[in-house]
Every structure is written in C-alpha cells, then in structure tokens.
Enzyme design. Sequence first.
Site, PDB file in Angstrom:
ATOM      1  N   GLU A  52       0.843  -1.194   0.000  1.00  0.00           N
ATOM      2  CA  GLU A  52       0.000   0.000   0.000  1.00  0.00           C
ATOM      3  C   GLU A  52       0.877   1.241   0.000  1.00  0.00           C
ATOM      4  OE1 GLU A  52      -3.316   0.387  -0.035  1.00  0.00           O
ATOM      5  OE2 GLU A  52      -4.071  -1.617   0.463  1.00  0.00           O
ATOM      6  N   THR A  53       0.395   2.284  -0.681  1.00  0.00           N
ATOM      7  CA  THR A  53       1.009   3.608  -0.610  1.00  0.00           C
ATOM      8  C   THR A  53      -0.060   4.582  -0.123  1.00  0.00           C
ATOM      9  OG1 THR A  53       2.591   3.135  -2.363  1.00  0.00           O
ATOM     10  CG2 THR A  53       2.123   5.444  -1.912  1.00  0.00           C
TER      11      THR A  53
END
Length: 301
Positions: A52-53
Amino acid sequence: MNSVSPQKIPFYQVDAFAPKSFSGNPAAVFLCDEALTDEQYLNIAREMYLPETTFLRPLFDDSSEKITTNEGKNWKTATLFEVRWFMINEETNLCGHATLAAAHVIFEEIQSIHTEVSFRTRSGDLLIKKENFEGKENYIKMQFPVEEKFEEKTPDTDLLKYLGIENQKINSCIYFPIKQTLILEFENKIELENLQPNFEKLVKNKYEIPIKKVGVTTKGDSKYDFISRLFCPWIGIDEDALSAVSHGLFAKYWQSKLNKTSFFAYQASKRGGEIHLELLKDNQVLLIGKGITTLEGNGRI
C-alpha cells in the site's frame, strides 16, 4: 527551451506493526500539500510497488487558509487529514497497516503538536491517538470497524489441496461474507508455519463461495494469544506481511474460544509482525502498534 521543474513530494517508508526494522508490513507515506489526480496517485503507488502507498493531505476548517510547509507549520498543527490508500492496481477503501504508517509519520516524523488526530477516508472518519501502552511510550491506537457476522463452513477440497493442507488437522472453518474471508484453525504452530500454498492454482480454481482472503490461525504460546498467516492472491498479494483489518476477524474468531476481548497476536509471515487488539462495542476493534521509519526522500511528478 523552457522546462518545468518537477514537483517534489516528501515521503517516508514505514514498517508498520514491526517489532524491529525490516519486519511488519511496509507502506509508503507521501505528504501532499495539494490533492493530486487519481492517475498521479496510482502511478506513484506503482512506482513504489509496495502493498500500500498512503497519501496524506492536511484539511482545515478555513478553506481560504494557505497550506505552508515552512518548518512543517500547518502539518504540525493540523488535526484533520485526508487519507487515501493505493495498491499498484487500484485504490482501497480501508487499510490498517498503511493507516498506522501514516500516523507514525504525523506523530514521529512531522512531530505533530497533538496526540490525537482524525483521518478522513472513503470509509468514514478514523480517530487516531498516540498514547502509552502497557508502560511503554508512543504507541498508536486506531479504532476500526470489524465485521460481526460469520458462519461455519466445510472447507472446499480443492482449496485445502492448493493451500497445501493434506494431513493437518483443521479444528474449524468459518467464513466472513462481507470481507469474503475464510479462516481455518490449525492444531499447532509448526503446521501453520510450514504451509506452502500453490498461489497460481488457488486463483485459477473456482469455489462455491466468493473468496478474497484465506487466513490460517492457531492458538498462541506464552507470549501471543494467537498466531496467524493470511493469503490473498485473489487481490494480488500472495501472502500479507501483516493485515491489521483481518486481525479484527481473527480476534472475533478467538473471542469465544479464549473467552477474552483483548489480544496480543503474531502474524507468522516471512517478515513477521506483532499487533495488540481490543474488541469494543458496536462492532469496533482497537488496533494498537508501532511503526519504524526505514526510508525517506522526495518523489517527483
């Protein structure tokens, strides 16, 4: 020739729910003074190529107020942040470990003057606190919704086969329909740790119920209440390093078996991670942990 200088966006990479560096679940956290386009968010997430970012942006009651980054002035004083999470192929509505990573950046890197902030997300507002926990400083506490309903299931024969489950004893199998998550209880830790799924066949096979994630769990030892692993090839992650949201489901499962509502759990992925949980009223779970910054720099768009 005229050239336009690229926009620089500060970022940190944080190991969430990590007992030490290079453990737990990694997430990148970008500090955006202004909103980007969805395409820009997605391109950055693809470039980072992490589970995830996270993209953080401070929000203010006075919309005319200018956001300035000199010495992090407004970042330090903000109490409300827009938070968006992106995988490499899509935006996600809720992510526990990336939320903790973002909170770690606010409290430890930006050094917010507050110990409590709110995150505005596609799943509603989340309350985030920095508090002492069990005599130790600077833990992050996050209150998340957790699915209440689950049902007993007979595990699909092919599912067990492709998970690598042959002679292992399965104590029970339950299914959370909203999260499309199946949880299997193993007899012991060694069988859980030695499991080697065939992810390609897991994804290609068809099942009677829709599946996005399969969790395997077993009762813990003197240190942990329970131990787990989580497989998610259906959403592009073969094995999750540590899924905070899914731990709410594990806690729901173990609540009646252990006759308790507070847990200390370990996810036995290759990286390994630790998380404290407390089941609350109204289908809420308190997720408690720490983050460790491993990288920092500037993205350019």
